[in-house]
Motif scaffolding. Structure first.
Motif, PDB file in Angstrom:
ATOM      1  N   LEU A   1     -14.880   2.042   6.268  1.00  0.00           N
ATOM      2  CA  LEU A   1     -16.191   2.674   6.113  1.00  0.00           C
ATOM      3  C   LEU A   1     -16.772   3.163   7.445  1.00  0.00           C
ATOM      4  CD1 LEU A   1     -18.295   3.088   3.880  1.00  0.00           C
ATOM      5  CD2 LEU A   1     -19.110   0.789   4.293  1.00  0.00           C
TER       6      LEU A   1
ATOM      7  N   GLY B   1     -16.242   4.280  -3.386  1.00  0.00           N
ATOM      8  CA  GLY B   1     -16.818   3.242  -4.250  1.00  0.00           C
ATOM      9  C   GLY B   1     -17.343   2.083  -3.429  1.00  0.00           C
ATOM     10  N   ALA B   2     -16.496   1.090  -3.208  1.00  0.00           N
ATOM     11  CA  ALA B   2     -16.942  -0.104  -2.480  1.00  0.00           C
ATOM     12  C   ALA B   2     -15.779  -0.684  -1.696  1.00  0.00           C
ATOM     13  CB  ALA B   2     -17.472  -1.132  -3.462  1.00  0.00           C
ATOM     14  N   VAL B   3     -16.119  -1.402  -0.653  1.00  0.00           N
ATOM     15  CA  VAL B   3     -15.074  -2.083   0.122  1.00  0.00           C
ATOM     16  C   VAL B   3     -15.438  -3.538   0.354  1.00  0.00           C
ATOM     17  CG1 VAL B   3     -13.951  -0.188   1.345  1.00  0.00           C
ATOM     18  CG2 VAL B   3     -16.061  -1.128   2.269  1.00  0.00           C
TER      19      VAL B   3
ATOM     20  N   ARG C   1     -31.371   6.413   7.462  1.00  0.00           N
ATOM     21  CA  ARG C   1     -30.793   5.353   8.302  1.00  0.00           C
ATOM     22  C   ARG C   1     -29.865   5.978   9.339  1.00  0.00           C
ATOM     23  NH1 ARG C   1     -26.091   1.309   5.911  1.00  0.00           N
ATOM     24  NH2 ARG C   1     -25.507   0.396   7.917  1.00  0.00           N
TER      25      ARG C   1
ATOM     26  N   GLU D   1     -21.582   7.402  -1.413  1.00  0.00           N
ATOM     27  CA  GLU D   1     -21.220   6.053  -1.872  1.00  0.00           C
ATOM     28  C   GLU D   1     -22.478   5.329  -2.328  1.00  0.00           C
ATOM     29  OE1 GLU D   1     -20.736   3.066   1.097  1.00  0.00           O
ATOM     30  OE2 GLU D   1     -21.557   4.305   2.676  1.00  0.00           O
ATOM     31  N   PRO D   2     -22.350   4.438  -3.313  1.00  0.00           N
ATOM     32  CA  PRO D   2     -23.515   3.638  -3.665  1.00  0.00           C
ATOM     33  C   PRO D   2     -23.837   2.661  -2.538  1.00  0.00           C
ATOM     34  CG  PRO D   2     -21.571   2.850  -4.822  1.00  0.00           C
ATOM     35  CD  PRO D   2     -21.157   4.092  -4.091  1.00  0.00           C
TER      36      PRO D   2
ATOM     37  N   HIS E   1     -24.521  -0.434  -2.986  1.00  0.00           N
ATOM     38  CA  HIS E   1     -23.950  -1.760  -3.292  1.00  0.00           C
ATOM     39  C   HIS E   1     -22.517  -1.900  -2.788  1.00  0.00           C
ATOM     40  CE1 HIS E   1     -21.281  -0.328  -6.489  1.00  0.00           C
ATOM     41  NE2 HIS E   1     -22.273   0.326  -7.042  1.00  0.00           N
ATOM     42  N   GLY E   2     -22.073  -3.129  -2.718  1.00  0.00           N
ATOM     43  CA  GLY E   2     -20.701  -3.410  -2.306  1.00  0.00           C
ATOM     44  C   GLY E   2     -19.792  -3.622  -3.503  1.00  0.00           C
TER      45      GLY E   2
ATOM     46  N   ARG F   1     -30.890   7.486   1.924  1.00  0.00           N
ATOM     47  CA  ARG F   1     -30.948   6.529   0.808  1.00  0.00           C
ATOM     48  C   ARG F   1     -32.272   6.655   0.050  1.00  0.00           C
ATOM     49  NH1 ARG F   1     -27.972   1.007   2.945  1.00  0.00           N
ATOM     50  NH2 ARG F   1     -25.895   1.920   2.913  1.00  0.00           N
TER      51      ARG F   1
ATOM     52  N   TYR G   1     -24.925  -1.744  14.998  1.00  0.00           N
ATOM     53  CA  TYR G   1     -23.533  -1.801  14.551  1.00  0.00           C
ATOM     54  C   TYR G   1     -22.675  -1.325  15.724  1.00  0.00           C
ATOM     55  CZ  TYR G   1     -24.595  -2.306   9.524  1.00  0.00           C
ATOM     56  OH  TYR G   1     -25.008  -2.742   8.301  1.00  0.00           O
TER      57      TYR G   1
ATOM     58  N   ARG H   1     -17.572   7.058   8.913  1.00  0.00           N
ATOM     59  CA  ARG H   1     -18.925   7.515   9.288  1.00  0.00           C
ATOM     60  C   ARG H   1     -18.940   8.076  10.709  1.00  0.00           C
ATOM     61  NH1 ARG H   1     -22.247   2.224   7.073  1.00  0.00           N
ATOM     62  NH2 ARG H   1     -22.262   2.800   4.868  1.00  0.00           N
TER      63      ARG H   1
HETATM   64  N1  GGG Z   1     -20.515   1.189  -1.104  1.00  0.00           N
HETATM   65  C1  GGG Z   1     -19.724   0.878   0.009  1.00  0.00           C
HETATM   66  C2  GGG Z   1     -19.766  -0.586   0.328  1.00  0.00           C
HETATM   67  O1  GGG Z   1     -18.940  -1.325  -0.126  1.00  0.00           O
HETATM   68  N2  GGG Z   1     -20.791  -0.997   1.072  1.00  0.00           N
HETATM   69  C3  GGG Z   1     -20.982  -2.357   1.385  1.00  0.00           C
HETATM   70  C4  GGG Z   1     -21.425  -2.634   2.766  1.00  0.00           C
HETATM   71  O2  GGG Z   1     -21.415  -3.777   3.153  1.00  0.00           O
HETATM   72  N3  GGG Z   1     -21.832  -1.647   3.539  1.00  0.00           N
HETATM   73  C5  GGG Z   1     -22.263  -1.850   4.853  1.00  0.00           C
HETATM   74  C6  GGG Z   1     -23.028  -0.700   5.362  1.00  0.00           C
HETATM   75  O3  GGG Z   1     -23.459   0.180   4.605  1.00  0.00           O
HETATM   76  O4  GGG Z   1     -23.262  -0.652   6.554  1.00  0.00           O
END
Ligand code: GGG
Length: 349
Positions: free
Chosen positions: A91, A74-76, A129, A274-275, A277-278, A105, A136, A95
């Motif tokens: 995250l 989901g999101a972090v 990407r 994952e979407p 968005h955060g 994307r 990073y 990866r």
């Molecule tokens: N959906 C996962 C999430 O929370 N992404 C937010 C974010 O800041 N991602 C950084 C990235 O994709 O490098």
């Protein structure tokens, strides 16, 4: 591939807790039409876990994830923990450990979604990407903390292997579509890594029958606003790809709709969906989050697992809900997360 799949689910923080269950309902419904069964294994990792244990996931978290066919995230991130902890504690290690070096994307016009553009020409392109290196990077540091000469250094890391493999993926994708590939660069200002990026891209695409253009990221961003329909596949570094995909989602209505697939193309490790968005702490817990980004990411997971027809059905279901005028608030509508999800479920046929 077996029609039963074990999916590691990390709903994570903020609206991740709302959009992930919504997307799982939709995935379960469409899977039922195809005799696909999912075992969704909830992993309660993220910022709550961090507050109790001082880390975002258990010490053996990556080993646990390796046992699954895919990861559904989901999101972090929450405001009280630095983003460096939440991203680099969950995250980004996922990866990298699983060599998910492609972050795919899609950016596409959706039915009945008003965009900020004057033209309603159809937009449909893919951002590839680079997802494991580039800007990073953990290499760098801060010196002279608190003194007037305090300084920070951040070392980008671009490897021939890393740039070539993501370009190869993007080139194959372009070859399967319009045969047009755009490479995002900044070789006029960033004089070491970006000319290297250009060189490796050129070497890699040489074996393909493609129309390839290399465009400076600033001009590319402007062109994305002025004529987004002129792109088909864009390959970009980690940072450039991240920025462009937020811009792309804003152009097509809202970051709430944008999906992503962190792919390990060789399939030696699980991929993660994952979407874009955060965690959106400003609207978390209000039941108004747009679940499309998560549902669409679920469709990308279906496709990756070998079910393109089920994936298309799921996309068609949320597009039909939108076409019927049902929209969440970020898209100018009034539907709650659950109302929109019900509208999608009603259209999973
Ligand atoms: N959906 C996962 C999430 O929370 N992404 C937010 C974010 O800041 N991602 C950084 C990235 O994709 O490098």
């Amino acid at each position: 591939m077996a029609d039963h799949h074990s999916i590691a689910v990390i709903a994570g923080d903020g609206i991740g807790q709302e959009v992930v269950p919504a997307a799982i309902e939709c995935l379960t419904a469409v899977a039922g039409l195809h005799s696909i069964t999912f075992d969704f294994v909830d992993l309660p990792w993220g910022s709550d876990y961090y507050q109790k244990h001082g880390r975002m996931m258990p010490v053996d978290g990556l080993e646990q994830l390796a046992a699954h066919d895919a990861i559904f995230l989901g999101a972090v991130g929450i405001p009280s923990i630095p983003d460096t902890e939440t991203l680099w504690g969950l995250l980004i290690p996922i990866r990298r450990y699983f060599e998910q070096y492609v972050n795919l994307r899609p950016v596409k016009t959706l039915p009945s979604v008003v965009t900020p553009l004057a033209s309603d020409r159809f937009i449909d392109f893919l951002i590839v990407r680079e997802n494991c290196e580039g800007e990073y990077s953990e290499v760098g540091g801060r010196v002279y903390r608190g003194l007037p000469q305090e300084s920070a250094f951040q070392q980008s890391v671009f490897t021939r292997f890393g740039v070539a493999r993501v370009t190869n993926f993007a080139a194959n994708l372009a070859a399967s579509r319009s045969r047009r590939l755009t490479s995002a660069t900044k070789s006029n200002g960033i004089v070491h890594t970006m000319p290297f990026w250009d060189e490796v891209v050129a070497d890699t695409v040489a074996g393909f029958d493609l129309e390839v253009e290399s465009v400076l990221i600033d001009a590319l961003a402007a062109r994305m606003v002025l004529s987004p329909w002129s792109f088909d596949v864009i390959v970009a570094s980690n940072l450039f790809g991240d920025i462009l995909s937020d811009l792309g989602s804003a152009l097509t209505g809202s970051i709430g709709v944008a999906p992503s697939a962190n792919l390990n193309p060789e399939r030696t490790h699980p991929s993660m969906f994952e979407p874009v968005h955060g965690s959106a702490p400003d609207i978390a817990g209000m039941g108004i989050a747009n679940p499309i980004g998560q549902i669409w990411s679920g469709a990308m997971m279906l496709d990756h697992l070998g079910y393109p027809e089920a994936a298309s059905q799921l996309v068609a279901a949320f597009e039909a809900a939108l076409a019927a005028g049902i929209r969440t608030r970020d898209l100018g509508g009034t539907a709650s997360t659950s109302e929109f999800t019900t509208a999608v479920l009603d259209r999973v046929t």
